[in-house]
Design a protein around this motif. Structure first.
Motif, PDB file in Angstrom:
ATOM      1  N   ILE A  21       0.853  -1.200   0.000  1.00  0.00           N
ATOM      2  CA  ILE A  21       0.000   0.000   0.000  1.00  0.00           C
ATOM      3  C   ILE A  21       0.886   1.247   0.000  1.00  0.00           C
ATOM      4  O   ILE A  21       0.633   2.214  -0.726  1.00  0.00           O
ATOM      5  CB  ILE A  21      -0.943   0.009   1.225  1.00  0.00           C
ATOM      6  N   ALA A  22       1.934   1.207   0.813  1.00  0.00           N
ATOM      7  CA  ALA A  22       2.836   2.363   0.898  1.00  0.00           C
ATOM      8  C   ALA A  22       3.445   2.663  -0.473  1.00  0.00           C
ATOM      9  O   ALA A  22       3.553   3.828  -0.873  1.00  0.00           O
ATOM     10  CB  ALA A  22       3.931   2.102   1.935  1.00  0.00           C
ATOM     11  N   THR A  27       3.556   7.681   1.656  1.00  0.00           N
ATOM     12  CA  THR A  27       3.305   7.837   3.094  1.00  0.00           C
ATOM     13  C   THR A  27       3.222   9.327   3.418  1.00  0.00           C
ATOM     14  O   THR A  27       3.738  10.138   2.640  1.00  0.00           O
ATOM     15  CB  THR A  27       4.446   7.197   3.915  1.00  0.00           C
ATOM     16  N   PRO A  28       2.614   9.677   4.573  1.00  0.00           N
ATOM     17  CA  PRO A  28       1.861   8.807   5.469  1.00  0.00           C
ATOM     18  C   PRO A  28       0.460   8.531   4.939  1.00  0.00           C
ATOM     19  O   PRO A  28      -0.013   9.225   4.043  1.00  0.00           O
ATOM     20  CB  PRO A  28       1.798   9.622   6.771  1.00  0.00           C
ATOM     21  N   PHE A  29      -0.191   7.509   5.516  1.00  0.00           N
ATOM     22  CA  PHE A  29      -1.584   7.228   5.154  1.00  0.00           C
ATOM     23  C   PHE A  29      -2.265   6.480   6.289  1.00  0.00           C
ATOM     24  O   PHE A  29      -1.598   5.928   7.172  1.00  0.00           O
ATOM     25  CB  PHE A  29      -1.663   6.405   3.857  1.00  0.00           C
ATOM     26  N   VAL A 288       0.204   4.796   8.938  1.00  0.00           N
ATOM     27  CA  VAL A 288       1.521   4.317   8.508  1.00  0.00           C
ATOM     28  C   VAL A 288       2.366   5.520   8.100  1.00  0.00           C
ATOM     29  O   VAL A 288       1.886   6.427   7.409  1.00  0.00           O
ATOM     30  CB  VAL A 288       1.396   3.328   7.321  1.00  0.00           C
ATOM     31  N   SER A 289       3.593   5.535   8.568  1.00  0.00           N
ATOM     32  CA  SER A 289       4.473   6.671   8.329  1.00  0.00           C
ATOM     33  C   SER A 289       5.873   6.154   8.021  1.00  0.00           C
ATOM     34  O   SER A 289       6.170   4.979   8.238  1.00  0.00           O
ATOM     35  CB  SER A 289       4.462   7.545   9.592  1.00  0.00           C
ATOM     36  N   VAL A 392      -7.153   4.516   3.153  1.00  0.00           N
ATOM     37  CA  VAL A 392      -7.198   3.308   2.334  1.00  0.00           C
ATOM     38  C   VAL A 392      -8.047   2.280   3.079  1.00  0.00           C
ATOM     39  O   VAL A 392      -7.928   2.147   4.299  1.00  0.00           O
ATOM     40  CB  VAL A 392      -5.764   2.749   2.123  1.00  0.00           C
ATOM     41  N   LEU A 393      -8.891   1.575   2.342  1.00  0.00           N
ATOM     42  CA  LEU A 393      -9.687   0.506   2.952  1.00  0.00           C
ATOM     43  C   LEU A 393      -9.262  -0.827   2.353  1.00  0.00           C
ATOM     44  O   LEU A 393      -9.185  -0.969   1.125  1.00  0.00           O
ATOM     45  CB  LEU A 393     -11.179   0.743   2.698  1.00  0.00           C
ATOM     46  N   VAL A 394      -8.988  -1.775   3.251  1.00  0.00           N
ATOM     47  CA  VAL A 394      -8.612  -3.124   2.811  1.00  0.00           C
ATOM     48  C   VAL A 394      -9.799  -4.047   3.024  1.00  0.00           C
ATOM     49  O   VAL A 394     -10.540  -3.916   4.004  1.00  0.00           O
ATOM     50  CB  VAL A 394      -7.385  -3.613   3.623  1.00  0.00           C
TER      51      VAL A 394
END
Ligand SMILES: *Cc1c(COP(=O)(O)O)cnc(C)c1O
Length: 421
Positions: A21-22, A27-29, A288-289, A392-394
Motif C-alpha cells: 500500500i505504501a 506515506t503517510p496514510f 503508517v508513516s 485506504v480501505l482493505v
C-alpha cells in the motif's frame, strides 16, 4: 483483536502487505480493515441479541463514506453530531430512519436539513434547542421525534477532555430537572417524546460508571411513564473503551457491556440504542508513516517521521498512547533501543512518544501507529500546509484509496485573494 498481523516478517492489513500500500499511495496514510470494522460492529449487535435494538455507529470517530457504507450494509444506524455528518451519512446511503442526531449546538438550519431528509430522532440537549426543534417542525408541518439527553452526574473516570456526564460538563440536562423538561416537551405540538438519551464520556475502561448512569435512567423511565410519557426507546450513548496497549488491563468486552444493559434496563421493555464509535473504528485502523531521519541528540535519539501531529493529534491533545511498530518485523531477540518519535511540525507538541523502545530503525523504514482508526483521520488538519493524508480501505486481498491525498495546487487554490491585493 484486529487484522493487522505479521506474516513472513512483514506487517499485513488482512491479506495485503502494508509495504505494498505504501508503494502505491505514498506515506503517510491511514489504512482500515473491513473485517475488523465488521467484527467490532457484530460484537455489539450480538451483545444485544434478544433485545429490540439498533447499534448507531458514532461516525465522528471515522466518517469516510466507505466506512459508513461498510457498517450500514451490516445493519448499523448512524449517530451524527452535525448537519455535515448527517449529509455525509445520507450520501453513503444511510436512510434517515436510521440516523440519530446528537450534539449540544444544533442550529435551525441543521434541524431543518434533518427533518426534511428524515431522522430517527433528535437527542435534545437543552430547552432552547427544544424550542427551536419545535418551531422548525411546525414550520415544515412535521412532528420531530425526540429524546432528552440527561446528564446523570456520574464520574466516567476517563480523560477530562472526553468526560461528558458530570454536572460541570456542557452536555445534557441535569437529571434532577428531567421531569420539568419532559413536561415542557410534551406541551410542544411539534415534538413527539419517544425516549431518554444518556452519554457519559469516551474511552471508559470500567462498566461501573455506565451502570450507575443506566440505573438512573431506569428509575427515570418509570417516573416519566407514571407521569404519562410514552418512553419506549433508550439511547445509551457510546464510550466503551479500547485497549491502546497490549500490556495493560483490557477494558470490558461488548458482551459484558450488553449483559449489564439487559440486567439494568431489560425489564423496561424499551428498544435499546447504543452509539459506539471508538470501539468499532479504533483498532480497525493504522496510521503508517516513514522515518525521514534518525537524529542523534545530546542525550537521546530522535526518529523524525513524515507523519505529524496534524495527521494524528491524539498524543498532543489527549496525551494519548499509541503502540508503534515497525512494518518490517524485528528479528527475534533484536535489541530494542529508546527513541523520541516526532513529526516535522514546528512545535515541541509534535511528539508521538518519548523514549519508546523500538528495534533499530533507519531512514526510509516504515512504521505503523496502532489503534489509530478512531479520532485519527477525522481530526487531521492541513497545519503547516501539509496535505490531508490518504485513507485506504482493505477488504481481504483488495485495497482501495477511499480519500485521495490532495495536490498542493488544490490546497493552495482554495485561498482567494481580495481584489485590493
Ligand atoms: C462521541 C460520542 C459517541 C461515541 O463515543 P465513543 O467513545 O467513540 O464510543 C457517542 N455518542 C455521543 C453523543 C457522542 O458525543
Amino acid at each position: 483483536m484486529d487484522h493487522f498481523l505479521y506474516r513472513d516478517g512483514a506487517l499485513f492489513a488482512e491479506d495485503v502487505p502494508i509495504s505494498e500500500i505504501a508503494a502505491a499511495v505514498g506515506t503517510p496514510f491511514y489504512v482500515y480493515s473491513t473485517a475488523t470494522l465488521l467484527r467490532h460492529f457484530k460484537l455489539f449487535d450480538d451483545a444485544l441479541e434478544g433485545t429490540d435494538h439498533l447499534v448507531c455507529y458514532a461516525m465522528k470517530a471515522a466518517s469516510n463514506q466507505a466506512i459508513l457504507k461498510t457498517l450500514a450494509q451490516a445493519g448499523a444506524g448512524m449517530d451524527v453530531v452535525s448537519g455535515g455528518e448527517y449529509m455525509r451519512a445520507k450520501a453513503a446511503g444511510v436512510p434517515g430512519a436510521r440516523i440519530v442526531f446528537s450534539g449540544v449546538g444544533k442550529t435551525a438550519d441543521e434541524i431543518r436539513t434533518a427533518l426534511t431528509g428524515g431522522i430517527r430522532q433528535f437527542n435534545v440537549e437543552s430547552e432552547p434547542e427544544m424550542q427551536v426543534i419545535n418551531a422548525v417542525a411546525l414550520e415544515l408541518g412535521k412532528v420531530a421525534p425526540i429524546t432528552v439527553r440527561v446528564n446523570p452526574d456520574v464520574d466516567a473516570k476517563t480523560h477530562a477532555k472526553i468526560a461528558t456526564g458530570k454536572s460541570e460538563n456542557k452536555f445534557g440536562i441535569p437529571i434532577s430537572r428531567a421531569r420539568e423538561v419532559y413536561a415542557l416537551a410534551a406541551s410542544l405540538p411539534g415534538l413527539e417524546v419517544i425516549g431518554i438519551d444518556v452519554h457519559i464520556g469516551s474511552q471508559l475502561t470500567e462498566l461501573e460508571p455506565f451502570e450507575l448512569a443506566y440505573n438512573k435512567v431506569a428509575e427515570l423511565t418509570e417516573r416519566l411513564r407514571s407521569e404519562g410519557h410514552n418512553i419506549r426507546r433508550l439511547d445509551l450513548g457510546g464510550g466503551l473503551g479500547i485497549p491502546y496497549t497490549r500490556s495493560n488491563d483490557a477494558p470490558p468486552l461488548p458482551v459484558e457491556y450488553g449483559a449489564m444493559i439487559k440486567k439494568t434496563l431489560g425489564h423496561l421493555g424499551c428498544e435499546i440504542e447504543i452509539e459506539p464509535g471508538r470501539l468499532i473504528a479504533g483498532n480497525a485502523g493504522l496510521m503508517v508513516s516513514k522515518v525521514i531521519y534518525v537524529k542523534s541528540g545530546e542525550d537521546r535519539d530522535f526518529l523524525i517521521l513524515d507523519g505529524a501531529m496534524n495527521d494524528l493529534i491524539r498524543p498532543a491533545m489527549y496525551e494519548a498512547h499509541h503502540d508503534i511498530v515497525a512494518v518490517e518485523e524485528p528479528a527475534v531477540g533484536v535489541e530494542q533501543r529508546p527513541y523520541d518519535i516526532v513529526g516535522p511540525v514546528c512545535e515541541s507538541g509534535d511528539t508521538f512518544a518519548k523514549q519508546r523502545n523500538m528495534p533499530p530503525l533507519k531512514s526510509g523504514d516504515l512504521i505503523a501507529f496502532r489503534s489509530a482508526g478512531a479520532y485519527g483521520a477525522v481530526m487531521s488538519s492541513e497545519y503547516n500546509t501539509r496535505p490531508l493524508i490518504p485513507e485506504v480501505l482493505v477488504n481481504g486481498d483488495q485495497f482501495a484509496v477511499i480519500r485521495e491525498r490532495p495536490s498542493f495546487d488544490e490546497i493552495i487554490n482554495r485561498d482567494t485573494i481580495p481584489e485590493w491585493l
